[in-house]
Design an enzyme around this catalytic site. Structure first.
Site, PDB file in Angstrom:
ATOM      1  N   HIS A 117       7.084 -24.028   2.450  1.00 29.43           N
ATOM      2  CA  HIS A 117       6.191 -23.110   2.525  1.00 29.43           C
ATOM      3  C   HIS A 117       4.941 -23.921   2.064  1.00 29.43           C
ATOM      4  CE1 HIS A 117       4.243 -19.123   0.374  1.00 29.43           C
ATOM      5  NE2 HIS A 117       4.280 -18.984   1.297  1.00 29.43           N
ATOM      6  N   ASP A 172       5.773 -12.423   5.283  1.00 33.30           N
ATOM      7  CA  ASP A 172       4.513 -12.752   4.151  1.00 33.30           C
ATOM      8  C   ASP A 172       4.689 -11.500   2.805  1.00 33.30           C
ATOM      9  OD1 ASP A 172       3.718 -14.524   2.105  1.00 33.30           O
ATOM     10  OD2 ASP A 172       2.179 -14.897   3.235  1.00 33.30           O
TER      11      ASP A 172
HETATM   12  C1  1DF Z   1      -1.188 -16.482  -0.621  1.00 32.00           C
HETATM   13  C2  1DF Z   1      -0.427 -16.164   0.296  1.00 32.00           C
HETATM   14  C3  1DF Z   1       0.267 -16.129  -1.355  1.00 32.00           C
HETATM   15  C4  1DF Z   1       0.825 -16.848   1.044  1.00 32.00           C
HETATM   16  C5  1DF Z   1       0.964 -16.985  -1.679  1.00 32.00           C
HETATM   17  O1  1DF Z   1       2.004 -16.865  -1.759  1.00 32.00           O
HETATM   18  C6  1DF Z   1       1.856 -16.950   0.450  1.00 32.00           C
HETATM   19  C7  1DF Z   1      -2.113 -15.297  -1.019  1.00 32.00           C
HETATM   20  C8  1DF Z   1       0.864 -17.724  -3.990  1.00 32.00           C
HETATM   21  O2  1DF Z   1      -3.127 -14.945   0.445  1.00 32.00           O
HETATM   22  O3  1DF Z   1      -2.913 -15.388  -2.411  1.00 32.00           O
HETATM   23  O4  1DF Z   1       2.979 -17.269  -0.038  1.00 32.00           O
HETATM   24  N1  1DF Z   1       0.818 -17.266   2.145  1.00 32.00           N
HETATM   25  O5  1DF Z   1       1.726 -17.682   2.357  1.00 32.00           O
HETATM   26  O6  1DF Z   1       0.086 -17.166   2.924  1.00 32.00           O
HETATM   27 MN    MN Z   2       3.843 -17.054   1.496  1.00 30.37          MN
END
Ligand code: 1DF
Ligand code: MN
Length: 352
Positions: free
Chosen positions: A183, A306
């Site tokens: 991730h 997500d």
């Molecule tokens: C965000 C996007 C934050 C994802 C995430 O974890 C995350 C975000 C802190 O947009 O702030 O897992 N993502 O996987 O795109």
């Molecule tokens: Mn994510």
């Protein structure tokens, strides 16, 4: 929803949670000196009082497992969340704290799955910066807690998984037949400078560059000749890696010929097809989905929301309306996830 999609089993595969102890420790990280590019996002979520763009509601949703989350799943026809401790997991803590909190998070995850075995599955955390203890926790997570795989939030101390110090971890994952989901977290220190403005640090652009770079390092390092059965999952429609397949293969050959890159048994794109699967988390584009299925095969693409960073309804609408056959939609929504993450098929479980 059409008649076809109404009853389909939906397993979402990149769904984030936290526990109060990890959240408190991340708040502590927000106050430490340093210039990590993960800090802006962490401050918005964990240090709400100190940030004018705070998003404290995200933390509430992350900490909730059995109330709002289950309601949201029910309201959107989502059968199961494959849960994982939210980024950056335990990877910004000192090794002792990281080991302790990974164990605690895995125990809590196993408890909630025990209470709701048809609604939750889970990816275990471990501390990559303590490889020996990580391997012990990986074995416990799969053999004792019966978790479904592992979550690693990209670099650890600016090192990527092609670094030999992490080989015991890769060896364990391969031996346990357990997929590692890589991730995003923000770009590592050496990669970070151009991402410090315009909100590029995280999901807009930095996350994808960080994880695609991580994946490419693994592909060209030769580690998949050493660990041929290792399975890696990456989100966000593969972080763009397979868009570069032709050029990556062509230029990797050149790099091999001038001695810059190790000789490989297969081309990088062949390892990508053999050893990786991708998910659709936060990348709800039918064009990108179509390309991914054509480039990688439908078996290598898994649905994800997500949650809570993305909303469930549009993620469901995206996959319900994807221009694919009914059989392929079943694979995307649950068949591939059941296979890769060893989730019991609904038919094997009987009606409930
Ligand atoms: C965000 C996007 C934050 C994802 C995430 O974890 C995350 C975000 C802190 O947009 O702030 O897992 N993502 O996987 O795109
Ligand atoms: Mn994510």
């Amino acid at each position: 929803m059409t008649a076809e999609t109404k009853t389909i089993r939906r397993i979402a595969t990149e769904e984030a949670f936290s526990i109060p102890e990890v959240s408190a420790a991340l708040r502590g990280v927000c106050h430490e000196p340093g210039n990590s590019l993960d800090l802006p996002l962490l401050r918005r979520i964990y240090d709400a009082a100190g940030d004018k763009h705070a998003q404290p509601e995200l933390l509430t949703l992350l900490l909730d497992l059995e109330e709002t989350r289950l309601q949201d799943m029910d309201a959107n026809g989502v059968d199961m969340h494959l849960l994982s401790l939210t980024a950056p997991g335990v990877q910004m803590f000192d090794a002792d704290t990281a080991c302790e909190l990974a164990t605690l998070a895995n125990d809590r995850l196993a408890e909630v799955i025990r209470r709701h075995p048809t609604r939750f599955a889970g990816l275990a955390s471990f501390a990559p910066h303590a490889p020996k203890r990580a391997v012990k926790e990986m074995e416990r997570a799969i053999r004792t807690l019966k978790l479904n795989g592992f979550m690693v939030n990209s670099h650890t101390g600016n090192d990527y998984l092609d670094h030999p110090r992490f080989f015991p971890i890769l060896e364990a994952a391969e031996a346990l037949d357990a997929c590692i989901y890589i991730h995003p977290r923000a770009p590592s220190d050496g990669l970070a400078a151009p991402f410090r403005e315009y909100g590029l640090d995280s999901a807009q652009w930095g996350y994808g560059i960080e994880v695609s770079t991580h994946a490419v390092r693994m592909l060209v390092s030769g580690l998949f000749d050493r660990f041929p059965k290792l399975k890696i999952c990456i989100g966000h429609m593969g972080e763009g890696v397979h868009f570069w397949s032709w050029r990556l293969d062509f230029m990797n050959k050149r790099a091999q010929m001038r001695g810059a890159a190790p000789k490989l048994k297969l081309a990088p794109s062949e390892y990508f097809k053999r050893n990786f699967v991708i998910t659709t988390s936060g990348q709800e584009s039918h064009l990108a989905l179509d390309y991914s299925i054509k480039a990688l095969g439908v078996e290598n693409v898994l649905w994800a929301i997500d949650y809570p960073y993305q909303s469930s309804a549009p993620a469901v609408a995206f996959m319900d309306s994807a221009p694919v056959s009914a059989a392929d939609r079943e694979k995307l929504y649950h068949g591939n996830a059941e296979h890769v993450f060893h989730i019991q098929a609904a038919s094997a479980r009987g009606a409930d």
